[in-house]
Design a protein around this motif. Structure first.
Motif, PDB file in Angstrom:
ATOM      1  N   THR A  48       0.818  -1.207   0.000  1.00  0.00           N
ATOM      2  CA  THR A  48       0.000   0.000   0.000  1.00  0.00           C
ATOM      3  C   THR A  48       0.857   1.264   0.000  1.00  0.00           C
ATOM      4  N   GLN A  49       2.157   1.083   0.115  1.00  0.00           N
ATOM      5  CA  GLN A  49       3.139   2.185   0.135  1.00  0.00           C
ATOM      6  C   GLN A  49       2.783   3.217   1.201  1.00  0.00           C
ATOM      7  N   ASP A  50       2.428   2.711   2.360  1.00  0.00           N
ATOM      8  CA  ASP A  50       1.971   3.545   3.459  1.00  0.00           C
ATOM      9  C   ASP A  50       3.114   3.772   4.449  1.00  0.00           C
ATOM     10  N   TYR A  81      13.316   7.412   3.413  1.00  0.00           N
ATOM     11  CA  TYR A  81      13.576   6.364   2.427  1.00  0.00           C
ATOM     12  C   TYR A  81      12.279   5.922   1.760  1.00  0.00           C
ATOM     13  N   TRP A  82      11.255   5.672   2.558  1.00  0.00           N
ATOM     14  CA  TRP A  82       9.992   5.193   1.998  1.00  0.00           C
ATOM     15  C   TRP A  82       9.334   6.237   1.111  1.00  0.00           C
ATOM     16  N   GLU A  83       9.366   7.497   1.519  1.00  0.00           N
ATOM     17  CA  GLU A  83       8.717   8.528   0.712  1.00  0.00           C
ATOM     18  C   GLU A  83       9.509   8.862  -0.545  1.00  0.00           C
ATOM     19  N   GLU A  84      10.835   8.925  -0.429  1.00  0.00           N
ATOM     20  CA  GLU A  84      11.661   9.335  -1.575  1.00  0.00           C
ATOM     21  C   GLU A  84      11.992   8.192  -2.530  1.00  0.00           C
ATOM     22  N   ALA A 112       8.030   6.809  -4.591  1.00  0.00           N
ATOM     23  CA  ALA A 112       8.326   7.482  -5.864  1.00  0.00           C
ATOM     24  C   ALA A 112       8.749   6.527  -6.965  1.00  0.00           C
ATOM     25  N   CYS A 113       9.361   5.400  -6.596  1.00  0.00           N
ATOM     26  CA  CYS A 113      10.003   4.555  -7.616  1.00  0.00           C
ATOM     27  C   CYS A 113       9.504   3.121  -7.679  1.00  0.00           C
ATOM     28  N   GLU A 114       8.507   2.763  -6.885  1.00  0.00           N
ATOM     29  CA  GLU A 114       7.974   1.398  -6.922  1.00  0.00           C
ATOM     30  C   GLU A 114       6.456   1.462  -7.044  1.00  0.00           C
ATOM     31  N   ARG A 115       5.879   0.513  -7.788  1.00  0.00           N
ATOM     32  CA  ARG A 115       4.414   0.433  -7.904  1.00  0.00           C
ATOM     33  C   ARG A 115       4.013  -0.998  -8.258  1.00  0.00           C
ATOM     34  N   ASP A 116       2.720  -1.263  -8.144  1.00  0.00           N
ATOM     35  CA  ASP A 116       2.158  -2.586  -8.473  1.00  0.00           C
ATOM     36  C   ASP A 116       2.881  -3.700  -7.710  1.00  0.00           C
ATOM     37  N   ILE A 117       3.026  -3.508  -6.411  1.00  0.00           N
ATOM     38  CA  ILE A 117       3.800  -4.419  -5.573  1.00  0.00           C
ATOM     39  C   ILE A 117       2.964  -5.627  -5.181  1.00  0.00           C
ATOM     40  N   GLN A 118       3.540  -6.798  -5.377  1.00  0.00           N
ATOM     41  CA  GLN A 118       2.950  -8.055  -4.917  1.00  0.00           C
ATOM     42  C   GLN A 118       3.948  -8.671  -3.943  1.00  0.00           C
ATOM     43  N   PHE A 119       3.470  -9.073  -2.787  1.00  0.00           N
ATOM     44  CA  PHE A 119       4.312  -9.557  -1.692  1.00  0.00           C
ATOM     45  C   PHE A 119       3.785 -10.904  -1.232  1.00  0.00           C
TER      46      PHE A 119
END
Length: 140
Positions: free
Chosen positions: A40-42, A77-80, A84-91
């Motif tokens: 969720t990039q939270d 790190y998480w915000e920058e 900013a540089c990762e999407r469509d994450i499957q874990f």
């Protein structure tokens, strides 16, 4: 890719996951919460998983640029990078592979991840297997 990562886990996160003392189930719940926060990039969810003085070691071979200190460093790190540089994450946590050591308040967790990463202005799909060493706060 196999990466060694230190994670210092917050006892608050363990309690909120329904675990007051450190157990294997609590370590598994922590990894699932980490995966959820990543997908969720939270940044707030990530910060809640770590103690205030935590070190997040993303690249152990790059001590100067690969270690992020405390909540402020982890959030940056998480915000920058992550947001900013990762999407469509499957874990996918490989629960059966988790090695738990109650006496040392630690665990070694393994997960698979698939996601798109932004590089030189374009997105490319990657996948990897990651190994993380988790070190929990003394009170679980």
């Amino acid at each position: 890719t196999c990466v060694h990562i230190d994670k210092y886990v917050s006892p608050t996160a363990m309690a909120s996951a329904g675990h007051r003392e450190l157990t294997r189930e609590g370590a598994v719940a922590w990894v699932h919460a980490y995966g959820d926060a990543w997908c969720t990039q939270d940044a707030d969810k990530i910060i809640a998983l770590y103690t205030e003085d935590a070190d997040y070691v993303e690249r152990p071979y790059d001590a100067e640029n690969g270690t992020f200190h405390g909540h402020a460093g982890i959030r940056m790190y998480w915000e920058e990078y992550v947001q900013a540089c990762e999407r469509d994450i499957q874990f996918h946590h490989l629960e059966d592979e988790l090695v738990f050591d109650k006496e040392r308040s630690s665990a070694v967790a393994t997960w698979e991840a698939h996601f798109s990463v932004k590089s030189s202005g374009s997105w490319k799909r990657i996948q990897f297997l990651q190994v993380a060493r988790l070190r929990f706060a003394p009170d679980g």
